[in-house]
Design a protein around this motif. Structure first.
Motif, PDB file in Angstrom:
ATOM      1  N   ASP A  36       0.562  -1.474   0.399  1.00 11.68           N
ATOM      2  CA  ASP A  36      -0.205   0.047   0.086  1.00 11.68           C
ATOM      3  C   ASP A  36       0.515   1.835   0.363  1.00 11.68           C
ATOM      4  OD1 ASP A  36      -2.003  -1.810   0.226  1.00 11.68           O
ATOM      5  OD2 ASP A  36      -2.876  -0.911   2.277  1.00 11.68           O
ATOM      6  N   LYS A  40       0.757   4.171  -3.170  1.00 18.72           N
ATOM      7  CA  LYS A  40       0.430   5.647  -2.327  1.00 18.72           C
ATOM      8  C   LYS A  40       1.633   6.553  -2.900  1.00 18.72           C
ATOM      9  CE  LYS A  40       0.792   8.579   1.311  1.00 18.72           C
ATOM     10  NZ  LYS A  40       0.585   8.437   3.128  1.00 18.72           N
ATOM     11  N   TRP A  76      -8.418   9.155  -8.758  1.00 14.71           N
ATOM     12  CA  TRP A  76      -8.214   7.715  -7.659  1.00 14.71           C
ATOM     13  C   TRP A  76      -6.624   6.717  -7.835  1.00 14.71           C
ATOM     14  CZ3 TRP A  76      -5.510   4.538 -11.623  1.00 14.71           C
ATOM     15  CH2 TRP A  76      -6.433   3.880 -13.021  1.00 14.71           C
ATOM     16  N   ILE A  80      -5.773   7.155  -3.672  1.00 14.86           N
ATOM     17  CA  ILE A  80      -5.177   6.062  -3.260  1.00 14.86           C
ATOM     18  C   ILE A  80      -4.230   6.440  -2.625  1.00 14.86           C
ATOM     19  CG2 ILE A  80      -3.038   4.427  -4.018  1.00 14.86           C
ATOM     20  CD1 ILE A  80      -5.781   3.640  -4.280  1.00 14.86           C
ATOM     21  N   TRP A  85      -9.694   3.255  -0.380  1.00 13.93           N
ATOM     22  CA  TRP A  85      -9.087   2.189  -1.532  1.00 13.93           C
ATOM     23  C   TRP A  85     -10.942   2.253  -2.518  1.00 13.93           C
ATOM     24  CZ3 TRP A  85      -5.475  -0.565  -3.393  1.00 13.93           C
ATOM     25  CH2 TRP A  85      -3.889  -0.188  -3.251  1.00 13.93           C
ATOM     26  N   ARG A  86     -11.644   2.093  -0.994  1.00 15.01           N
ATOM     27  CA  ARG A  86     -12.981   2.018  -1.803  1.00 15.01           C
ATOM     28  C   ARG A  86     -13.817   3.574  -2.621  1.00 15.01           C
ATOM     29  NH1 ARG A  86     -17.709  -1.105   0.385  1.00 15.01           N
ATOM     30  NH2 ARG A  86     -19.175  -0.469  -1.447  1.00 15.01           N
ATOM     31  N   ALA A  88     -12.028   4.939  -4.428  1.00  9.25           N
ATOM     32  CA  ALA A  88     -11.229   4.907  -5.138  1.00  9.25           C
ATOM     33  C   ALA A  88     -11.690   3.906  -6.719  1.00  9.25           C
ATOM     34  CB  ALA A  88      -9.462   4.521  -5.200  1.00  9.25           C
ATOM     35  N   ILE A 132      -6.654  -1.379  -7.416  1.00 15.32           N
ATOM     36  CA  ILE A 132      -7.096  -0.771  -6.718  1.00 15.32           C
ATOM     37  C   ILE A 132      -8.902  -2.173  -7.161  1.00 15.32           C
ATOM     38  CG2 ILE A 132      -9.513   0.713  -6.940  1.00 15.32           C
ATOM     39  CD1 ILE A 132      -7.191   2.457  -7.999  1.00 15.32           C
ATOM     40  N   ARG A 135      -8.536  -4.818  -4.607  1.00 17.93           N
ATOM     41  CA  ARG A 135      -8.099  -4.777  -3.629  1.00 17.93           C
ATOM     42  C   ARG A 135      -9.541  -5.259  -3.722  1.00 17.93           C
ATOM     43  NH1 ARG A 135      -5.334  -1.575   0.705  1.00 17.93           N
ATOM     44  NH2 ARG A 135      -6.474  -1.173   2.352  1.00 17.93           N
TER      45      ARG A 135
END
Length: 495
Positions: A36, A40, A76, A80, A85-86, A88, A132, A135
């Motif tokens: 992650d 980022k 997005w 990130i 994340w959700r 994105a 994305i 995940r």
């Protein structure tokens, strides 16, 4: 913007791939994944440009520049960077039904037109896209979303490749009852049979198919329209029909020795291996094996490269890939190939990297023209003969290829795979319906409208535009769904 100076502070990085000499021992995907924190950092390199060319999706100089599905990439990337994340995932799904496919197999024209690429290395867009959606599935965020209301309208989609799947997903979202017909024994079109498992494992495709079935879409396999069901029957029984059968007539070569044993079409080779692998882990032997063979692939594109990778996993003795094009430069030609065109530069594809690791050199031979195949006297391929060529451009812009005297060469060969492109869609449906065709034999339907010459019948994807990218197929499937929805309902809320 994530951070105004991110593109100056951080360097472009990509996840490491599995070691080439190890991954050719199996058929799993070859990419590793970022943490992650690494994602980022890569998201921080996005400048959130005032005019973000990465999602323009236009064609320049014969190739695509930017994302054809107009992914909201800067948005997005920023999400990130912020750890959202959700959110994105929601932004990604607004424009792309299947980011798990494009994140794996798209050549990333978005990166070719990234503004950061003007002065350095582009943002790592494709890697972030795949992260994305993966995940999203891992966290259980991607769930069936069947429509709350059905319209009573029935639509048939012919072909279950990316165009057909995108069409079906969008029309189902609008509330129509959708049936997808596929002549193969598995859903997915070229996503299943065509793209090797090393690039796209088939459980990834099946996962999305299962989701679409849970949303109410019916998939019918082992059914060829034009043969098992006539095209006219389909038109009579449905309120609309969308043709997404692809451009699957492979282009052949006509030359001396073409009928020798050992000369095969590339897709027969690839699909035979994929089916045998899925059916029996290759234990049934129902495929063309390259084990201990000298293999030559004619054709310098992705299909040819996939043949190289497959031959390596079979355990070939040697493998060479011929291309009629010249070797690309190491850096972008700012005059003939300026930004934001897709950069035509020398790279090692996954297959070429593997062959180089095993045999010590890039398996490609550039500017090569095959002249004839030669047998052993018993009907079996023994060798092929080639000559080097050079390309010039005349005053009208026409490309002329000329043979270079004295460059003739004989290559030992036990297997040859022909991967020189595709000529257009297959014809039974076209003939049965009497559909108009364009000069390249594709179904004639204007881009953005997708209406054919026959009422109720639409066409999208490679069957309409010719052989192209998965991302273009998704683009056309989405747009065609909107036009069908308008046709059925008078208006559409689909994007």
């Amino acid at each position: 913007m994530s951070t105004p100076t991110g593109f100056m502070e951080y360097q472009r990085e990509l996840p490491a791939d599995r070691d080439p000499l190890e991954r050719i021992k199996d058929w799993q995907e070859f990419h590793k994944h970022f943490s992650d924190e690494q994602l980022k950092t890569q998201g921080a390199r996005c400048m959130d440009c005032g005019t973000p060319y990465c999602h323009t999706g236009i064609e320049l100089a014969g190739s695509v520049s930017g994302c054809p599905v107009n992914n909201l990439i800067p948005e997005w990337n920023n999400l990130i960077y912020r750890g959202l994340w959700r959110e994105a995932l929601d932004r990604l799904h607004k424009t792309n039904n299947f980011p798990e496919f494009t994140g794996r197999v798209c050549p990333a024209p978005c990166e070719g037109s990234c503004t950061v690429g003007l002065i350095g290395d582009a943002v790592t867009i494709k890697t972030i896209e795949q992260a994305i959606i993966d995940r999203g599935f891992d966290e259980g965020w991607v769930v069936p979303q069947p429509p709350k209301v059905r319209t009573g309208k029935r639509v048939a989609v012919v072909g279950s490749g990316p165009a057909g799947m995108a069409t079906a997903a969008q029309l189902n979202k609008a509330g129509h009852t959708v049936t997808v017909y596929e002549r193969a024994d598995r859903i997915g079109g070229l996503l299943t049979y065509g793209i090797p498992t090393m690039k796209l494992e088939k459980h990834v495709v099946q996962r999305r198919v299962d989701l679409m079935e849970a949303e109410g879409i019916e998939f019918v396999t082992n059914t060829e329209i034009g043969k098992d069901i006539t095209a006219n029957e389909l038109v009579e029984n449905f309120d609309a029909v969308v043709l997404c059968g692809g451009s699957t007539r492979a282009r052949d070569v006509q030359m001396e020795g073409r009928d020798l044993n050992g000369v095969h079409m590339a897709m027969d080779y690839l699909n035979g291996t994929i089916k045998s692998y899925l059916d029996s882990n290759l234990e049934d032997g129902n495929y063309i094996s390259a084990k201990d063979k000298n293999v030559i692939v004619i054709g310098g594109g992705d299909t040819g490269s996939d043949c190289v990778a497959t031959a390596l996993r079979h355990g070939c003795k040697s493998v060479t890939q011929f291309g009629t094009h010249a070797k690309a430069p190491l850096e972008r030609d700012s005059i003939n190939n300026p930004w934001p065109q897709f950069p035509n530069v020398y790279t090692l594809d996954y297959a070429h990297e593997e062959a180089k690791a095993l045999f010590g050199e890039d398996p490609r031979a550039f500017s090569v023209l095959t002249k004839k195949f030669v047998g052993d006297g018993n009907g079996n391929l023994k060798e092929l003969h080639t000559v080097q060529i050079e390309r010039t451009v005349d005053e009208t812009g026409r490309k002329i290829y000329s043979e270079i005297p004295g460059t003739e060469k004989v290559w030992p060969a036990d297997l040859v795979f022909i991967a020189v492109g595709f000529e257009g869609p297959e014809t039974p449906i076209i003939e049965q319906l009497g559909l108009a065709q364009d000069k390249r034999s594709n179904v004639k339907a204007r881009y953005g409208k997708y209406v054919t010459s026959v009422d109720k019948v639409f066409a999208a994807g490679d069957m309409r535009r010719g052989q192209s990218l998965v991302v273009w197929a998704i683009n056309e499937g989405r747009e065609a769904a909107r036009e069908v929805d308008k046709y059925l309902m008078g208006a559409s809320m689909l994007p």
